[in-house]
Design a protein around this motif. Sequence first.
Motif, short mmCIF file in Angstrom:
data_model
loop_
_atom_site.label_atom_id
_atom_site.label_comp_id
_atom_site.label_asym_id
_atom_site.label_seq_id
_atom_site.Cartn_x
_atom_site.Cartn_y
_atom_site.Cartn_z
N LYS A 182 10.93 6.20 4.84
CA LYS A 182 11.05 6.64 5.71
C LYS A 182 12.72 5.55 6.35
O LYS A 182 12.95 6.00 7.35
N ASP A 183 12.61 5.00 6.24
CA ASP A 183 12.99 3.48 7.58
C ASP A 183 14.02 3.75 6.14
O ASP A 183 15.94 3.31 7.11
N SER A 184 14.65 4.05 5.22
CA SER A 184 15.72 3.91 3.91
C SER A 184 16.17 5.20 3.66
O SER A 184 17.58 4.98 4.46
N SER A 226 0.84 -0.73 -0.01
CA SER A 226 -0.15 -0.36 -0.02
C SER A 226 0.48 1.05 -0.05
O SER A 226 1.86 1.18 0.68
N LYS A 227 -0.03 2.48 -0.28
CA LYS A 227 1.15 3.56 -0.40
C LYS A 227 1.52 3.75 1.54
O LYS A 227 2.91 4.61 1.31
N GLU A 228 0.62 3.25 2.16
CA GLU A 228 1.60 3.37 3.67
C GLU A 228 2.52 2.96 3.77
O GLU A 228 3.53 3.62 4.10
N GLN A 229 2.48 1.91 2.93
CA GLN A 229 3.80 1.22 3.48
C GLN A 229 5.19 1.24 2.62
O GLN A 229 6.36 1.49 3.23
N PHE A 262 10.77 12.21 6.05
CA PHE A 262 9.62 11.94 4.84
C PHE A 262 7.77 11.68 5.55
O PHE A 262 7.21 12.14 5.27
N SER A 263 8.03 11.89 7.04
CA SER A 263 7.00 12.05 7.62
C SER A 263 6.40 12.95 6.67
O SER A 263 5.19 12.86 7.62
#
Length: 294
Positions: free
Chosen positions: A103-105, A94-97, A110-111
């Motif tokens: 954000k992780d990478s 999903s776009k949320e995922q 990007f929050s």
Amino acid sequence: MNINSLKRHFRESFKSLGRNGWMTFASVSSVTVTLLLVGVFFVIMMNLNNIAKNVENDVEIRVHIDVAATQADIDKIGTELKDISKIDKVTFSSKEQELNKLKDSLGKSFSLFEQDNPLRNVYEVKTKTPKDVTSVAKKISKLEFVDSVQYGKEYVEKLFDFVDIARNIGLALTIGLLFTAMFLISNTIKITIVARRKEIEIMRLVGATNSFIRWPFFLEGLWLGMLGAVIPIILIATTYYNMYEYMTPRIGNKFVELLSFSPFIYQVSSVLILIGAVIGVWGSMMSVRKFLKI
């Protein structure tokens, strides 16, 4: 052939190795140097092939869904993707995922996009074979509500061409090196046999059959080939173990990954012993048959 004759052939082959010390040393040295080159090249090519395979297997298709698509449309696309025969695995993100992955990478900056996420829902598609990527991507791009299809078109085809060329060159060089090894070892063993021409002539005069004369040379070639494989196996195994232990924790990249020491080095050792035995026997038999006319 009875068991007594076989025992005699084994005994004579071992005695011959001792009686012809310098010739034995020359033959074993020739086998050793050649198999060392073959072994090093084989280890390099197998690891390059493993790296190429890892890169190929990482190639995937990212299917970006149109923002106007409803959940029903998204589910429909998923079903249509699974119906394509060349597709092995379909994973929905999903776009949320997708935002969480960013954000992780790339960091928590990007929050800021959590309130108004500009990303698309994505299907990650793996094909059964890497080379099916281009044809499958073309099919997927024609599906309704598919906004774009990304699979690194600009480099994927070049990658596959490069891998094919590298593998073909590696195969050709390996075959060429093996034939060179056979030629060198055959000539070395030939010198050994020619130096013992009188011994063979005496055996023929006392009524020995061709097969009776050939067997000791057959076994002697076998021992020479196998003895010549011992030092290359020890050197390659030791060097590869140290290199594997040193490089593995430092690479940190799943693409550039060396083959595990075990069972790879045991496979290499088996191949070298087999090659040594085959070319040793082949060199002896060809020399006896062609140059001594037995």
